[in-house]
Design an enzyme around this catalytic site. Structure first.
Site, mmCIF file in Angstrom:
data_model
loop_
_atom_site.group_PDB
_atom_site.id
_atom_site.type_symbol
_atom_site.label_atom_id
_atom_site.label_comp_id
_atom_site.label_asym_id
_atom_site.label_seq_id
_atom_site.Cartn_x
_atom_site.Cartn_y
_atom_site.Cartn_z
ATOM 1 N N LYS A 53 0.834 -1.211 0.000
ATOM 2 C CA LYS A 53 0.000 0.000 0.000
ATOM 3 C C LYS A 53 0.866 1.257 0.000
ATOM 4 O O LYS A 53 0.594 2.212 -0.716
ATOM 5 C CB LYS A 53 -0.952 -0.038 1.211
ATOM 6 N N GLN A 97 -4.922 -1.880 9.285
ATOM 7 C CA GLN A 97 -4.777 -3.222 8.707
ATOM 8 C C GLN A 97 -5.384 -4.279 9.628
ATOM 9 O O GLN A 97 -5.047 -4.344 10.816
ATOM 10 C CB GLN A 97 -3.283 -3.510 8.453
ATOM 11 N N ASP A 120 -11.347 2.198 3.448
ATOM 12 C CA ASP A 120 -11.531 0.744 3.333
ATOM 13 C C ASP A 120 -13.009 0.404 3.093
ATOM 14 O O ASP A 120 -13.339 -0.703 2.672
ATOM 15 C CB ASP A 120 -11.067 0.062 4.635
#
Ligand code: NDP
Length: 283
Positions: A53, A97, A120
């Site tokens: 990322k 994460q 997200d």
């Protein structure tokens, strides 16, 4: 082999080039999109995803800030960091994460992320907006899956899409997106009685289970589009949920693993970060 390969790597590369042009234009207006990536602990797979990322941010001109935290960090400390990032004007997207260590309540952390920065797409407000068809941050993997299906040019409306897997991060949001695109949608899971009977009806088959080679030739209808989301390690090698060589004999289009859905997930994260920056900072 009969099927054409849907090359996610190539598609993602082209998509990222376009994104870079848009990011550069925004930078010209004085706004650099910024993404905060928070990693708790040292899970090797999570570390790989986070590094990917950060690298994608560099490629597309997005500012990134990584927070690598000890696995024993208190939940309150993590929540305080999220709150700080919610207030940070240089950060437009916040990604924590997953999975988090067991002592931290994942839902509490996701809920704490500002819905304006929920790149997200996991915040309950984003999930709700998706299900009622309101504009929102689309979760990255499902969004990438849709882009890859659309890249075939075969269309989605009126097709029977069968999804194997009903997780909150892949199966369910993919189903919602396909429904919005006017597919007829069937969702299968571990309690589905006759999986093959369901999957053989699919014009579009999406597999997001996490069991290597679960889907074989006999599960697939001639000419189906097959999207393999699965990522499994078999003898150290990354492999999907679909037995590629066999299924490619009957499918019309198929994604490989690696090089299919994976590269699209990160690309859609970059897209969401850019969108967040435009919404927060422009106007
Ligand atoms: P989950 O473990 O959260 O969900 C798996 C789903 O598969 C569940 O709904 C489960 O059913 C179902 N399932 C399990 N066994 C069977 C079976 N034998 N037959 C039918 N259904 C079954 O996984 P995720 O959705 O998080 O991830 C799925 C896969 O996709 C993983 O390999 C993951 O690594 C990969 N992935 C890849 C990404 C990418 O960027 N390429 C991103 C995210 C995930 P039930 O609900 O009944 O338990």
């Amino acid at each position: 082999m009969k099927a054409q390969i849907i090359d996610g790597k190539v598609y993602a590369k082209t998509y990222r080039e376009t994104l870079k042009t848009e990011v550069d234009a925004l930078v010209q207006q004085g706004v650099q999109p910024g993404l905060a990536v928070v990693l708790v602990g040292e899970d090797p797979a999570s570390q790989t995803y986070v590094n990917g990322k950060i690298k994608a941010c560099e490629e597309t001109g997005i500012y990134s800030k990584a927070f690598r935290l000890q696995s024993d960090i208190a939940e309150s400390e993590l929540l305080a960091l999220v709150e700080e990032l919610n207030q940070d004007p240089n950060i437009h997207g916040i990604l924590v994460q997953l999975p988090l260590p067991a002592h931290i309540n994942e839902d509490a952390v996701i809920d704490a992320i500002s819905k304006e920065k929920d790149v997200d797409g996991f915040h309950p407000v984003s999930v709700g907006n998706l299900s009622i068809g309101k504009e929102t941050f689309l979760p990255c993997t499902p969004h990438g899956v849709i882009k890859l299906i659309e890249s075939t040019g075969l269309g989605i409306a009126g097709k029977h899409a069968v999804i194997v897997g009903r997780s909150n991060i892949v199966g369910k949001p993919v189903a919602m997106l396909l429904l919005q695109k006017n597919a007829t949608v069937t969702i299968c899971h571990s309690r589905t009685k006759d999986l093959g009977e369901m999957t053989r009806q699919a014009d579009i088959l999406i597999v997001a289970v996490g069991v290597a080679h679960l889907i074989k030739k006999e599960h697939v209808k001639e000419g189906a589009v097959v999207i393999d989301v699965g990522m499994n390690r078999v003898d150290g090698k990354l492999t999907g949920d679909v037995l590629f060589d066999e299924v490619a004999e009957v499918a019309s289009y198929i994604t490989p693993v690696p090089g299919g859905v994976g590269p699209m997930t990160i690309t859609m994260l970059m897209q969401n970060t850019l969108t967040a920056a435009k919404r927060i900072s422009v106007n």
